[in-house]
Design a protein around this motif. Sequence first.
Motif, PDB file in Angstrom:
ATOM      1  N   LEU B  89      75.361  -1.701  29.810  1.00 15.41           N
ATOM      2  CA  LEU B  89      75.937  -1.787  28.467  1.00 15.41           C
ATOM      3  C   LEU B  89      77.357  -1.234  28.518  1.00 15.41           C
ATOM      4  O   LEU B  89      77.684  -0.436  29.390  1.00 15.41           O
ATOM      5  CB  LEU B  89      75.097  -0.979  27.469  1.00 15.41           C
ATOM      6  CG  LEU B  89      73.711  -1.537  27.152  1.00 15.41           C
ATOM      7  CD1 LEU B  89      73.012  -0.618  26.154  1.00 15.41           C
ATOM      8  CD2 LEU B  89      73.802  -2.945  26.593  1.00 15.41           C
ATOM      9  N   TYR B  90      78.189  -1.656  27.570  1.00 21.24           N
ATOM     10  CA  TYR B  90      79.552  -1.129  27.514  1.00 21.24           C
ATOM     11  C   TYR B  90      79.515   0.251  26.852  1.00 21.24           C
ATOM     12  O   TYR B  90      79.213   0.349  25.664  1.00 21.24           O
ATOM     13  CB  TYR B  90      80.461  -2.073  26.725  1.00 21.24           C
ATOM     14  CG  TYR B  90      80.409  -3.508  27.233  1.00 21.24           C
ATOM     15  CD1 TYR B  90      80.626  -3.788  28.575  1.00 21.24           C
ATOM     16  CD2 TYR B  90      80.137  -4.564  26.377  1.00 21.24           C
ATOM     17  CE1 TYR B  90      80.566  -5.093  29.051  1.00 21.24           C
ATOM     18  CE2 TYR B  90      80.093  -5.877  26.841  1.00 21.24           C
ATOM     19  CZ  TYR B  90      80.302  -6.124  28.179  1.00 21.24           C
ATOM     20  OH  TYR B  90      80.242  -7.420  28.645  1.00 21.24           O
ATOM     21  N   PRO B  91      79.802   1.318  27.600  1.00 15.17           N
ATOM     22  CA  PRO B  91      79.593   2.668  27.055  1.00 15.17           C
ATOM     23  C   PRO B  91      80.566   3.038  25.930  1.00 15.17           C
ATOM     24  O   PRO B  91      80.295   3.953  25.172  1.00 15.17           O
ATOM     25  CB  PRO B  91      79.808   3.582  28.276  1.00 15.17           C
ATOM     26  CG  PRO B  91      80.625   2.784  29.216  1.00 15.17           C
ATOM     27  CD  PRO B  91      80.271   1.344  28.983  1.00 15.17           C
ATOM     28  N   HIS B  92      81.685   2.313  25.857  1.00 12.97           N
ATOM     29  CA  HIS B  92      82.672   2.647  24.823  1.00 12.97           C
ATOM     30  C   HIS B  92      82.443   1.871  23.533  1.00 12.97           C
ATOM     31  O   HIS B  92      83.249   1.940  22.606  1.00 12.97           O
ATOM     32  CB  HIS B  92      84.090   2.420  25.341  1.00 12.97           C
ATOM     33  CG  HIS B  92      84.350   0.998  25.792  1.00 12.97           C
ATOM     34  ND1 HIS B  92      83.585   0.374  26.754  1.00 12.97           N
ATOM     35  CD2 HIS B  92      85.266   0.097  25.402  1.00 12.97           C
ATOM     36  CE1 HIS B  92      84.042  -0.858  26.937  1.00 12.97           C
ATOM     37  NE2 HIS B  92      85.060  -1.047  26.129  1.00 12.97           N
ATOM     38  N   ASN B  98      78.299  -3.893  21.269  1.00 15.05           N
ATOM     39  CA  ASN B  98      77.922  -4.459  22.562  1.00 15.05           C
ATOM     40  C   ASN B  98      77.463  -5.907  22.395  1.00 15.05           C
ATOM     41  O   ASN B  98      77.720  -6.743  23.248  1.00 15.05           O
ATOM     42  CB  ASN B  98      76.796  -3.636  23.192  1.00 15.05           C
ATOM     43  CG  ASN B  98      77.305  -2.638  24.209  1.00 15.05           C
ATOM     44  OD1 ASN B  98      77.541  -2.976  25.357  1.00 15.05           O
ATOM     45  ND2 ASN B  98      77.520  -1.401  23.773  1.00 15.05           N
TER      46      ASN B  98
END
Lengths: 223, 243
Positions: B89-92, B98
């Motif tokens: 997943l995109y952590p930011h 996402n």
Amino acid sequence: MNGPFSIANWRAWFNAAPLFMRGYGQTLLISLWGLVFALIIGILAGVALTGRNRPLKLFLRGYMSFFQNTPLMIQVFILYNVLPKLGVRMGVVTVGVVGLALYTGAYAADIVASAIRAVPWGQTEAAESQGLSRVQTLVFVILPQAVKVGLPSMTNQAVNLVKNSSIMAVIAGGELMYVADSWSGSNLIYGPTFVMTAVLYLTICLPISLFARWLEKRSVRNV
Amino acid sequence: MITFEGVHLSFGKNEVLKGINLTIATGSKTVVIGPSGGGKSTLLRTINFFEKPQRGRVVVNDHDLMKAASKQLYRLRQSIGMVFQSFNLYPHKTALENLTMAPLLLKRGGKDEIIDRAWENLKSVGLEEKASSYPSQLSGGQQQRVAIARALTMNPEILLFDEPTSALDPEMIQEVLDIMEKVAGEKNITMIFVTHEMRFAEHIADRVLFLDGGIIVEDGTPNEVFHHPSTTRCAAFLGRILH
């Protein structure tokens, strides 16, 4: 009280303070533009270093090796004294900005490249699996995460850049260090001059350093 | 439809796929099993061209991947979703972001439509209330459920699952299997699973491939492959996995 820190010397310095403030302004100006261009160089070169273009990477490695391993003073000397003989003429402020940008950019490129490499490969795969192009992956997925990794070291480079701007004194750059050097020399008042000059540099660098430390603490907490 | 024709793929001297011939029908649910190093993940990753074969042809929905330019490849990947072992997943981004980021960037529908779709998918994996959480605030199982919803929000025609439960703690495996089973039952998406979850495979698969040593050793229904394997290699593998 006599000696280098006599009341008369302090009084003389404070009377000359406006001159120092002009130098202070010049330091800020050169540092700010130097930082802007160093960041541009650092981001472009750092991205290229993680890419696939080998000739370009070789060229960048050469640039970085030269600027990281020779004294800044010699680099500025070349820009100021040698380039005009080859037909490239720049004003003294431009020389300062270009010199600082090239020097700091060589370090910034390393910081950007290693920050990009620190982002797990799975992030690139996730983005590419959704059909994002290389550029979209970089801009929307990798760089936002790399900024967090690289910002503390980049901030330290900014502090170095401000201090390194004092190298301009050798080419009559008109910035704070030059003013301090020439004024103290012609008036033979060294004590208050250099104490106050150091204080003036501190007012720029200390806030940036504290910001860097705060960033580092914050990034540790978020991991 | 996905077609492999005589696909050979090596990493250096190590030949991982040794002549794969395979046709996967649209809307089918295929499970790929086999020992590690047998080429399962590589087979899967050839379908979205994460791995490039040296010989043979891979044709996805009438597009020959071997001849596709990068731009075409980016386009094709928009309709080939992938769910990873390590979620990625995109952590930011928040859970909802996402789901919406790539479809919005790539204009897979109008803005409102994409956001509606994202909410719907988040609801269907049971994580509506986690919409504004960041991945670091979610458990492994929850992250993988978000990753499945992220893949679905692209409206894919093909969905690839690369060992989706292998990185999960045992107590979280079931929640992800349940979601995958639900998705497989509801959606007419071509799905290919690389997994060691045999019971799951038996429930949802209409076809099971046993891959070993870079070749397809068994190819049949779950009943055929699991209960009447025609090779000793497959029988031995199943024996090891099930006991």
